[in-house]
Motif scaffolding. Structure first.
Motif, mmCIF file in Angstrom:
data_model
loop_
_atom_site.group_PDB
_atom_site.id
_atom_site.type_symbol
_atom_site.label_atom_id
_atom_site.label_comp_id
_atom_site.label_asym_id
_atom_site.label_seq_id
_atom_site.Cartn_x
_atom_site.Cartn_y
_atom_site.Cartn_z
ATOM 1 N N ALA A 177 0.817 -1.215 0.000
ATOM 2 C CA ALA A 177 0.000 0.000 0.000
ATOM 3 C C ALA A 177 0.847 1.259 0.000
ATOM 4 C CB ALA A 177 -0.929 0.006 1.214
ATOM 5 N N ILE A 178 1.963 1.237 0.759
ATOM 6 C CA ILE A 178 2.810 2.423 0.926
ATOM 7 C C ILE A 178 4.264 1.980 0.831
ATOM 8 C CG2 ILE A 178 3.447 4.318 2.472
ATOM 9 C CD1 ILE A 178 0.687 3.883 3.845
ATOM 10 N N ASP A 179 5.036 2.723 0.044
ATOM 11 C CA ASP A 179 6.440 2.354 -0.153
ATOM 12 C C ASP A 179 7.317 3.604 -0.096
ATOM 13 O OD1 ASP A 179 8.683 0.809 -0.670
ATOM 14 O OD2 ASP A 179 8.458 0.950 -2.837
ATOM 15 N N PHE A 180 8.234 3.632 0.886
ATOM 16 C CA PHE A 180 9.241 4.695 0.978
ATOM 17 C C PHE A 180 10.570 4.109 0.488
ATOM 18 C CE2 PHE A 180 6.065 6.359 3.723
ATOM 19 C CZ PHE A 180 6.322 7.711 3.926
ATOM 20 N N CYS A 181 11.172 4.760 -0.486
ATOM 21 C CA CYS A 181 12.453 4.285 -1.032
ATOM 22 C C CYS A 181 13.504 5.384 -0.893
ATOM 23 C CB CYS A 181 12.292 3.878 -2.495
ATOM 24 S SG CYS A 181 13.789 3.176 -3.227
ATOM 25 N N HIS A 182 14.389 5.230 0.087
ATOM 26 C CA HIS A 182 15.466 6.191 0.362
ATOM 27 C C HIS A 182 14.923 7.622 0.406
ATOM 28 C CE1 HIS A 182 18.577 3.159 0.164
ATOM 29 N NE2 HIS A 182 18.077 2.720 -0.977
ATOM 30 N N VAL A 183 13.921 7.808 1.229
ATOM 31 C CA VAL A 183 13.239 9.099 1.298
ATOM 32 C C VAL A 183 13.875 9.986 2.364
ATOM 33 C CG1 VAL A 183 11.058 10.267 1.819
ATOM 34 C CG2 VAL A 183 11.071 8.145 0.489
ATOM 35 N N SER A 184 14.234 11.187 1.950
ATOM 36 C CA SER A 184 14.674 12.236 2.870
ATOM 37 C C SER A 184 13.861 13.484 2.566
ATOM 38 C CB SER A 184 16.167 12.542 2.711
ATOM 39 O OG SER A 184 16.953 11.423 3.063
ATOM 40 N N PHE A 185 13.506 14.209 3.620
ATOM 41 C CA PHE A 185 12.756 15.451 3.424
ATOM 42 C C PHE A 185 13.192 16.468 4.470
ATOM 43 C CE2 PHE A 185 9.204 18.332 4.218
ATOM 44 C CZ PHE A 185 8.965 18.799 2.929
ATOM 45 N N ALA A 186 13.501 17.678 4.003
ATOM 46 C CA ALA A 186 13.860 18.786 4.888
ATOM 47 C C ALA A 186 12.940 19.957 4.566
ATOM 48 C CB ALA A 186 15.311 19.185 4.697
ATOM 49 N N TYR A 187 12.334 20.533 5.594
ATOM 50 C CA TYR A 187 11.421 21.657 5.395
ATOM 51 C C TYR A 187 12.179 22.895 4.952
ATOM 52 C CZ TYR A 187 7.760 18.936 7.703
ATOM 53 O OH TYR A 187 6.843 17.972 8.027
ATOM 54 N N ALA A 188 11.493 23.745 4.203
ATOM 55 C CA ALA A 188 12.116 24.957 3.689
ATOM 56 C C ALA A 188 12.544 25.902 4.801
ATOM 57 C CB ALA A 188 11.149 25.673 2.736
ATOM 58 N N ASN A 189 11.851 25.826 5.961
ATOM 59 C CA ASN A 189 12.206 26.712 7.082
ATOM 60 C C ASN A 189 13.369 26.178 7.911
ATOM 61 O OD1 ASN A 189 11.116 24.637 8.594
ATOM 62 N ND2 ASN A 189 9.290 25.754 9.235
ATOM 63 N N GLY A 190 13.931 25.062 7.488
ATOM 64 C CA GLY A 190 15.081 24.500 8.185
ATOM 65 C C GLY A 190 14.749 23.411 9.181
ATOM 66 N N ALA A 214 13.810 19.899 10.794
ATOM 67 C CA ALA A 214 14.138 18.527 10.405
ATOM 68 C C ALA A 214 12.882 17.784 9.994
ATOM 69 C CB ALA A 214 14.822 17.814 11.563
ATOM 70 N N GLY A 215 13.050 16.826 9.100
ATOM 71 C CA GLY A 215 11.918 16.042 8.633
ATOM 72 C C GLY A 215 12.191 14.558 8.709
ATOM 73 N N LEU A 216 12.548 13.972 7.558
ATOM 74 C CA LEU A 216 12.813 12.540 7.472
ATOM 75 C C LEU A 216 14.166 12.336 6.804
ATOM 76 C CD1 LEU A 216 10.756 10.432 8.472
ATOM 77 C CD2 LEU A 216 10.192 9.958 6.091
ATOM 78 N N ARG A 217 14.895 11.273 7.203
ATOM 79 C CA ARG A 217 16.230 11.040 6.666
ATOM 80 C C ARG A 217 16.378 9.615 6.162
ATOM 81 N NH1 ARG A 217 20.897 12.293 10.501
ATOM 82 N NH2 ARG A 217 19.597 11.311 12.082
ATOM 83 N N ASP A 218 16.667 9.462 4.884
ATOM 84 C CA ASP A 218 17.034 8.196 4.245
ATOM 85 C C ASP A 218 16.213 7.018 4.777
ATOM 86 O OD1 ASP A 218 18.322 6.553 2.480
ATOM 87 O OD2 ASP A 218 20.059 6.203 3.781
ATOM 88 N N GLY A 230 9.683 13.029 13.450
ATOM 89 C CA GLY A 230 9.424 12.741 12.043
ATOM 90 C C GLY A 230 8.100 12.048 11.782
ATOM 91 N N LYS A 231 7.302 11.782 12.829
ATOM 92 C CA LYS A 231 6.031 11.083 12.641
ATOM 93 C C LYS A 231 5.096 11.861 11.710
ATOM 94 C CE LYS A 231 4.665 11.119 16.877
ATOM 95 N NZ LYS A 231 5.721 12.029 17.382
ATOM 96 N N THR A 232 4.874 13.122 12.041
ATOM 97 C CA THR A 232 3.961 13.933 11.239
ATOM 98 C C THR A 232 4.492 14.113 9.822
ATOM 99 O OG1 THR A 232 3.074 15.097 13.162
ATOM 100 C CG2 THR A 232 2.865 16.201 11.046
ATOM 101 N N THR A 233 5.805 14.252 9.682
ATOM 102 C CA THR A 233 6.386 14.376 8.339
ATOM 103 C C THR A 233 6.095 13.138 7.509
ATOM 104 O OG1 THR A 233 8.156 15.811 9.155
ATOM 105 C CG2 THR A 233 8.531 14.706 7.052
ATOM 106 N N MET A 234 6.181 11.961 8.120
ATOM 107 C CA MET A 234 5.892 10.728 7.386
ATOM 108 C C MET A 234 4.446 10.716 6.904
ATOM 109 S SD MET A 234 6.570 6.733 8.455
ATOM 110 C CE MET A 234 8.298 6.719 7.974
ATOM 111 N N THR A 235 3.515 11.149 7.761
ATOM 112 C CA THR A 235 2.114 11.192 7.326
ATOM 113 C C THR A 235 1.930 12.206 6.198
ATOM 114 O OG1 THR A 235 1.436 12.865 8.967
ATOM 115 C CG2 THR A 235 1.342 10.547 9.635
ATOM 116 N N ARG A 236 2.631 13.334 6.279
ATOM 117 C CA ARG A 236 2.509 14.369 5.235
ATOM 118 C C ARG A 236 3.097 13.922 3.909
ATOM 119 N NH1 ARG A 236 4.448 19.538 8.966
ATOM 120 N NH2 ARG A 236 2.446 19.850 10.060
ATOM 121 N N LEU A 247 12.648 17.239 -1.206
ATOM 122 C CA LEU A 247 12.358 15.811 -1.118
ATOM 123 C C LEU A 247 13.320 15.026 -1.986
ATOM 124 C CD1 LEU A 247 10.558 13.366 -0.343
ATOM 125 C CD2 LEU A 247 9.087 13.970 -2.277
ATOM 126 N N HIS A 248 13.950 14.037 -1.383
ATOM 127 C CA HIS A 248 14.794 13.093 -2.117
ATOM 128 C C HIS A 248 14.192 11.699 -1.956
ATOM 129 C CE1 HIS A 248 17.990 15.994 -2.898
ATOM 130 N NE2 HIS A 248 17.962 16.334 -1.617
#
Length: 522
Positions: free
Chosen positions: A5-18, A20-24, A44-50, A64-65
């Motif tokens: 249903a859901i697949d994260f593949c080497h996902v990193s995300f950093a918010y524009a305001n600096g 922290a989000g999610l890392r690899d 990073g819980k809320t970031t994962m849902t977003r 987003l990477h």
């Protein structure tokens, strides 16, 4: 829906305001699972849902990477409107996702956005209303509903379009035990229907028996993964090592008050301990025939924590507003320990409140400025000391609205402390807080009481109530139904009975219908 249903593949995300989000992060979830995301505030819980519902980066900008695939759809190349057919979201505050004025229109809204035929929309609205026990509320204004009812409407409103994946972010933070049981029934229903449910949550025991996969995040990474059975078998020692709240109802009910009973401070004249006395509080909302609040007498001991409990709609927040003097239509007075009768204007000078929705009381450009704004005389060193005691020192220069829900809550508490007023009213102060920060806030509130501050805490959180309470005032339909010291024999059990969801009761299956009704709602 079957397969992944859901697949994260080497996902990193950093918010524009600096922020922290999610890392690899690389992880996948099978369809039909109930997945709970845990960890400290900001992990990073809320970031994962977003990232699952594409609010990040399409609404919350950032870099987003990697790739996030949801129901076979690449979220990077799919707009939010299209993704809404696959993912429904329920936020911590359901009011933030309502677009209409009443229940019927709110249920129809998602179908209208998907351009469904009018007859099909009407059928979906009626069948969903039956499935979620909303038939009698279809024409009810959303503004007139309790927090639990609004949460149920939010769940139904995303269900009417029948997305295969549902995401919930801190859904129980402001709910009473009865409403949590109803939400548990809804999650159980989604699970039976084969939907994938992702829940970012700190209060965990209400999910007892529903969890298929549990993730613990730290610093934007998944650091532990548990199967449902492993999760349910977590020992208290391992749970506490992981900084988790109780994961089963049994663990929650085993908590006991460990501190000594509150010792009253006697006055110099030898009379009983000093206290404030509520005298004749009565409040009636406009266009209603009966008093919403009617408390003839209630004691609030000085230098102690009085916890106010009750179901959603029992009058707790109304009582808090009246106590502070925020509404002049409240009749009655507050009698101070020295005998002075404090009317509404005087109570404004004596009390400060941390609101349930902290977004309504954050005004400045930085966390430090927010705390200094509340001080009688600005003192940066004292403000920084308060931030340090709440684990917020490193966020002093951040904009308050850029913080997580739990961090905002702590900023609001810091501002209340800085005000130096003798009575501090806290309305759901642990909303959105993890175990460590809940205990830090509890310890701080206990410390304030021990130094002579008078605390009135409105809460649904049983762990917090056990950590801080000296006295408990239970409201039912706006009346004082019970008042007792929590450390007296039977006090703890009485408090837990009022605040802990009974996941074995029929209420835990709220939303269940007869087979024919289930078929109609699918």
């Amino acid at each position: 829906m079957t397969g992944t249903a859901i697949d994260f593949c080497h996902v990193s995300f950093a918010y524009a305001n600096g922020a922290a989000g999610l890392r690899d992060t690389t992880i996948a979830f099978d369809a039909g699972q109930v997945i709970v995301l845990c960890g400290a505030s900001g992990c990073g819980k809320t970031t994962m849902t977003r990232l699952i519902n594409a609010l990040a980066p399409q609404y919350f900008p950032g870099i987003l990477h990697g790739n996030v695939t949801v129901a076979g759809v690449d979220t990077r190349t799919t707009d939010i409107a299209t993704l809404a057919e696959h993912v429904g979201s329920v936020f911590q505050n359901p009011d933030s996702q309502f677009f209409t004025m009443n229940v019927r229109d709110e249920l129809a809204f998602a179908c209208e956005n998907l351009a469904m035929p009018p007859d099909l929309i009407r059928e979906r609205v009626e069948s969903t209303a039956r499935a979620y026990a909303l038939t009698d509320l279809l024409d009810r204004p959303l503004a007139d509903m309790s927090g639990g009812q609004r949460q149920r409407v939010a769940c139904a409103a995303i269900s009417v379009a029948r997305p295969p994946i549902v995401v919930l972010d801190e859904p129980t933070s402001n709910l009473d035990a009865t409403s949590i049981n109803a939400l548990r029934g809804i999650v159980a229903r989604w699970k039976r229907e084969g939907r994938t449910v992702v829940i970012a949550e700190h209060r965990l025991s209400w999910l007892d028996g529903l969890v298929d996969t549990a993730l613990i995040l730290d610093g934007g990474r998944v650091v532990r993964r548990f199967t449902g059975q492993q999760w349910r078998n977590l020992s208290d020692s391992e749970r506490l090592h992981l900084d988790l709240r109780p994961v089963t109802v049994q663990q929650l009910r085993s908590i006991r008050v460990s501190r000594h009973p509150h010792t009253p401070t006697h006055q110099a004249d030898g009379n009983s301990s000093p206290a404030y006395h509520v005298n004749g509080f009565r409040y009636r909302y406009r266009h209603t025939r009966h008093d919403t609040l009617d408390i003839s007498d209630m004691t609030i001991p000085c230098g102690a924590v009085t916890t106010v409990i009750g179901l959603n709609g029992a009058g707790k927040s109304t009582f808090a507003r009246c106590l502070q003097g925020l509404d002049r239509r409240c009749r009655g007075t507050l009698i101070a320990p020295d005998g002075a009768r404090l009317q509404a204007r005087q109570r404004l000078d004596a009390c400060t409140t941390v609101l349930q929705d902290v977004n309504r009381e954050l005004f400045t450009e930085s966390v430090l400025a927010e705390v200094m704004l509340s001080q009688p005389c600005e003192n940066e060193r004292a403000a920084l000391d308060i931030l340090d005691s709440l684990g917020l020192r490193q966020l002093a220069d951040r904009h308050p609205m850029s913080l997580s829900g739990g961090q905002k809550q702590r900023v609001a508490i810091a501002a209340a402390i800085a005000s130096q007023r003798p009575i501090i009213i806290v309305d759901e102060p642990t909303s959105g807080l993890d175990l460590r920060h809940m205990r830090e806030v509890s310890s701080l509130i206990r410390g304030l009481a021990e130094r002579g501050r008078t605390i009135v805490a409105v809460t649904h959180d049983p762990e917090f109530a056990l950590e801080v309470s000296d006295y408990v005032a239970q409201l039912v339909d706006g009346r004082l139904a019970d008042w007792y010291p929590v450390t007296t024999p039977g006090g703890t059990a009485k408090l837990l009975d009022a605040l802990v969801p009974d996941c074995d009761s029929p209420l835990s299956h709220a939303g269940d219908q007869s087979p024919s009704q289930r078929d109609a709602g699918q």
